[in-house]
Write an enzyme that holds these catalytic residues in place. Structure first.
Site, PDB file in Angstrom:
ATOM      1  CG  ASP A 495      -2.122  -0.147   0.994  1.00 55.82           C
ATOM      2  OD1 ASP A 495      -2.614  -0.084  -0.178  1.00 55.82           O
ATOM      3  OD2 ASP A 495      -3.092  -0.460   2.193  1.00 55.82           O
TER       4      ASP A 495
HETATM    5  C1  GLC Z   1      -0.828   2.840   5.873  1.00 56.14           C
HETATM    6  C2  GLC Z   1      -0.206   1.614   6.355  1.00 56.14           C
HETATM    7  C3  GLC Z   1      -0.346   0.257   5.592  1.00 56.14           C
HETATM    8  C4  GLC Z   1      -1.939   0.163   5.320  1.00 56.14           C
HETATM    9  C5  GLC Z   1      -2.494   1.505   4.756  1.00 56.14           C
HETATM   10  C6  GLC Z   1      -3.859   1.337   4.373  1.00 56.14           C
HETATM   11  O1  GLC Z   1      -0.226   3.180   4.469  1.00 56.14           O
HETATM   12  O2  GLC Z   1       1.210   1.928   6.335  1.00 56.14           O
HETATM   13  O3  GLC Z   1       0.217  -0.342   6.115  1.00 56.14           O
HETATM   14  O4  GLC Z   1      -1.877  -0.964   4.485  1.00 56.14           O
HETATM   15  O5  GLC Z   1      -2.090   2.430   5.525  1.00 56.14           O
HETATM   16  O6  GLC Z   1      -4.749   2.490   4.614  1.00 56.14           O
HETATM   17  C1  GLC Z   2      -1.693  -3.411   5.437  1.00 56.52           C
HETATM   18  C2  GLC Z   2      -3.142  -3.655   4.626  1.00 56.52           C
HETATM   19  C3  GLC Z   2      -2.934  -4.400   3.314  1.00 56.52           C
HETATM   20  C4  GLC Z   2      -1.480  -4.320   2.455  1.00 56.52           C
HETATM   21  C5  GLC Z   2      -0.447  -4.251   3.605  1.00 56.52           C
HETATM   22  C6  GLC Z   2       0.782  -4.094   2.925  1.00 56.52           C
HETATM   23  O1  GLC Z   2      -1.496  -4.925   6.049  1.00 56.52           O
HETATM   24  O2  GLC Z   2      -4.183  -3.988   5.328  1.00 56.52           O
HETATM   25  O3  GLC Z   2      -4.074  -4.134   2.513  1.00 56.52           O
HETATM   26  O4  GLC Z   2      -1.733  -5.161   1.595  1.00 56.52           O
HETATM   27  O5  GLC Z   2      -0.763  -3.481   4.539  1.00 56.52           O
HETATM   28  O6  GLC Z   2       0.820  -2.606   2.584  1.00 56.52           O
END
Ligand code: GLC
Ligand code: GLC
Length: 805
Positions: A495
């Site tokens: 993400d």
């Molecule tokens: C932030 C977090 C990430 C998560 C994302 C979702 O970027 O670091 O882990 O998946 O928020 O909103």
């Molecule tokens: C968080 C989010 C997931 C994402 C991951 C890596 O766990 O929930 O959707 O893939 O972060 O960024």
């Protein structure tokens, strides 16, 4: 352990001192009503949707932390002293370790005047026992099956020699339903609270003028000496929860809230003879019908009825867990896989990433990628529930093939778009569902697309589930960048890798690998549907994507992670930071992209550069400054989150990849490095019975510290890695495959697994101490070729024996 231990027999985690490094929580309720419950009775409850239908107010990031909960005060009316049945919020000094550090005080052995505490988190219930100055309270909190309420059953025992006069005060603080408004818009919400009290039942009627249809109720089983429903009257001016005025003075005000802050507090006066035990039962629930609320309050005020519900709950969990039971030489593996990992999978399936102690229940709803993954591996527990979830998810897919990023559990409406991976997860989750159930017809079921346009009824745009999957892969094939790889969009699974630039041409190698794997699955599913031409077509496309990746994304010793908006590689030896990423090494194998040499080479690079004693780092070296072409991944300090932490969700991808290559010792070592129970709780900090999202990496001073427990894809992926790849009990389209990849030191193991309505008793023997390879395979004593048990009709149990060698 320092803070507690596993009671294997009872399937409980027992916490022996309340000051755990972080609140250690449990989830009560696995249907529509959910209660988050910490080891000191903190937490909140909601009905269906933690954002719109929040019953209890909770203060995230509070001082001290974990405030707002299900509090019960006990007051000795002779001495005026009072304490909490769950340690918080009064916080009496508690019995600590005895000098012999291996020995804990049990409830009976506590020093005479110390507050002695024990919390047992079980499957769907939590029991907190506290003894103080001769009074023992044992409170069991749970949500009955199929009911939208929680029961708190408190047994109070007088262990002293004198008769005691006690005041019992309950306390909850109601949320004004909409959790976001509740913590932001005070000019409004300080004027909408309304309560009513009838007999022993307190009602939170707030907002009933706009939404007549629902309310919360909070009842007590004993006649009341008084009550409070306005916070200030209970606490006193400038009062706080550690010493509410009503408790200090043993005097409730019979206050009714009209505006301000509605709370629920019952005042029950009890006398207890020496040795006597009394039970008080509280019911807190959501309802749309007062008659129902009254009836349930009355019913569960009866101890027999409450206990009956608790037994029903225990039985349901026994049945759930009975579908998979393993016995291996590793006790931690057995305990986690048989109980806690399955329990956590159910929790993530239910609540996705919405409500935990780190997810505030406001922002995230049901994530498309997360929810798809949460169903995988776990289908055998509730196939019908998974099927419905897949339909809900596919219904938020667009006709173009991509999908909304998430949807609201209450309205099922989607929001957010533009991620490059979301839609592809649907291929994997549907494949997992079919492999488990054999329900090929599901591929022909018509499911709506989300047209994204108002007014155009969804029903007008329907396609079979198979067409949904085809559109998903086609979307990624079509939206390609300069190297011919899928465009990265806002982000992919990672993400925080936001390679957004003016040219909009960043590409993701991980999605290319996922696409390669998805094309293979689509090809296999086409074959199941006897669509021969399609099957050939998608197999060819798989090969094309695979070749493309190998032509442009091999970096010499590993696969690069992406190409940024200027076509520069990310996760390459050419970079100074973030030279290697974990994701593309795992998916190279999972997507069927790497040949043997490259597979071994990239996995060895993982071992050399990313593996640590706490798990595998997501990348190395961490980014030490902000790179605008990479986005939020480089905002985090080195070693945290996506910037170089041990991200627990993709760790199992490497375990799976090692199993594909047959290296069972290494796969197991990786699995164990993340596995919670054996970790020092003062380092790991989070609950020893669940996985967390991330563990601080070696570039961070708190290396090994876990964060964001419970709602994480780590639950499902670790479950898949250990059950389907290390133990190798893997559902396939044509039956149950037995393909272990275990530590060579193991003599073997046993598994009981329900599969397509039949119980398989599986024994794996390893006389030659290898890791992989089934040499002899017997079904009900008859030797057969291969290592797949085909579906067997008309039998309830089947005996399977596999010998490795
Ligand atoms: C932030 C977090 C990430 C998560 C994302 C979702 O970027 O670091 O882990 O998946 O928020 O909103
Ligand atoms: C968080 C989010 C997931 C994402 C991951 C890596 O766990 O929930 O959707 O893939 O972060 O960024």
């Amino acid at each position: 352990m320092k803070y507690g231990y596993f009671d294997k027999e009872k399937k409980e985690y027992v916490i022996t001192r309340p000051d755990t490094p972080l609140p250690w929580i449990n989830y009560l309720g696995s249907q529509e009503y959910c209660a988050l419950m910490s080891n000191t009775a903190g937490g909140y409850s909601f009905y269906k949707d933690p954002k719109e239908r929040r019953l209890l107010r909770y203060r995230y990031n509070s001082i001290p932390y974990d405030r707002g909960g299900r509090y019960l005060y006990i007051r000795d009316n002779k001495t005026s002293e009072f304490w909490s049945a769950s340690w918080q919020p009064v916080q009496k000094p508690f019995a600590k370790y005895s000098d012999d550090s291996s020995k804990l005080f049990s409830v009976q052995e506590g020093k005479k005047d110390d507050y002695v505490y024990e919390c047992r988190h079980g499957l769907g219930y939590t029991t907190i026992t506290a003894t103080y100055k001769g009074i023992q309270t044992k409170t069991t909190y749970f949500v009955p099956l199929d009911q939208n309420c929680e029961i708190w059953m408190m047994e109070i025992k007088n262990q002293s020699l004198q008769e005691r006069q006690l005041g019992i005060f309950s306390f909850v603080e109601f949320c004004l339903w909409d959790a976001l408004n509740d913590m932001t818009d005070y000019q409004y919400n300080l004027n909408i609270g309304e309560t009513e009290v009838e007999g022993q039942v307190i009602y939170n009627m707030s907002r009933y003028r706009v939404e007549k249809s629902y309310f919360a109720y909070f009842s007590a089983s004993q006649p009341l000496a008084g009550f409070d429903t306005q916070r200030e009257d209970f606490l006193g001016r400038y009062g706080d929860l550690s010493g509410p005025r009503a408790v200090v003075e043993n005097k409730s005000n019979n206050s009714i809230a009209c505006g301000w802050a509605p709370v629920g507090s019952h005042n029950i006066q009890l006398s207890l003879k020496s040795g006597e035990t009394k039970t008080v039962i509280f019911v807190l629930g959501y309802s749309e019908d007062k008659k129902e609320a009254k009836a349930l309050s009355a019913k569960y005020s009866k101890k027999e009825e409450a206990e009956k519900e608790l037994r029903g709950l225990n039985k349901a969990w026994e049945e759930n867990l009975g579908k998979l039971e393993v016995r291996t030489p590793d006790e931690d593996l057995n305990m986690m896989l048989n109980v806690w990992n399955q329990y956590q999978c159910r929790t993530t399936f239910n609540w996705s990433r919405s409500a935990s102690y780190y997810e505030s229940g406001i922002g995230r709803g049901m994530g498309f990628r997360d929810s798809n993954q949460d169903t995988m591996g776990f289908v055998y527990q509730i196939p019908e529930g998974v099927k419905q979830r897949l339909i809900d998810l596919a219904s938020t897919q667009f006709e173009e093939g991509d999908a909304y990023h998430q949807y609201s559990p209450l309205t099922k409406k989607g929001n957010g778009r533009g991620y490059s991976d979301d839609h592809l997860w649907l291929v994997y989750s549907v494949a997992a569902y079919i492999k488990e159930t054999g329900d090929i017809k599901f591929l022909l079921q018509k499911v709506p697309y989300d047209t994204g346009k108002k007014g155009l009824r969804q029903a007008q745009a329907k396609g079979t589930m198979f067409e949904h999957l085809v559109r998903a892969v086609n979307y990624s094939l079509k939206h390609a960048g300069p190297h011919g790889l899928p465009l990265a969009g806002f982000a992919d699974w990672n993400d925080c890798l936001n390679m957004i630039g003016p040219k909009k041409q960043a590409e993701t190698v991980m999605v290319a690998q996922m696409l390669a794997g998805a094309l293979l699955e689509v090809s296999r599913m086409a074959a199941l549907l006897k669509k021969k031409a399609d099957s050939i077509k998608y197999a060819k496309l798989h090969k094309k994507v695979k070749d493309k990746i190998n032509a442009v994304a091999w970096d010499g010793k590993w696969y690069v992670r992406a190409f940024d908006d200027n076509k520069k590689p990310v996760g390459s030896k050419k970079n100074t930071e973030g030279k290697i990423f974990l994701e593309t090494q795992g998916w190279a194998l999972m997507g069927g992209v790497a040949d043997k040499d490259r597979a071994l080479q990239c996995l060895d690079s993982v071992k050399d550069i990313l593996a640590t004693e706490h798990g595998i780092l997501i990348l190395q070296p961490s980014f030490s400054k902000f790179y605008h072409q990479l986005g939020s991944i480089s905002i985090y300090p080195p070693g945290l989150k996506e910037n170089g932490a041990i991200f627990c969700h993709p760790n199992p991808w490497i375990v799976i990849a090692e199993c594909i290559m047959g290296r069972g010792d290494r796969a197991f070592e990786y699995y164990k490095s993340v596995l919670p129970p054996s970790k020092d709780p003062d380092v790991r900090k989070i609950e020893p019975y669940v996985y967390c999202q991330m563990i601080a990496g070696k570039d961070h001073k708190d290396f090994g510290e876990g964060k964001n427990a419970w709602l994480t894809g780590s639950a499902c992926w670790n479950f898949i890695a250990v059950s389907q790849w290390i133990l190798g009990i893997r559902p396939e389209y044509d039956g149950l495959m037995i393909d272990p990849c275990i530590p060579s030191s193991w003599d073997g193991f046993e598994v009981k697994r329900t599969f397509r309505g039949c119980d398989y008793n599986i024994t794996v023997n390893n006389p030659n101490h290898v890791s992989k390879g089934v040499k002899r395979f017997l079904i009900d004593g008859k030797e057969i070729k291969g290592n797949i048990v085909p579906p067997i009709k008309g039998k309830k149990t089947v005996k399977v024996e596999a010998e490795l060698g």
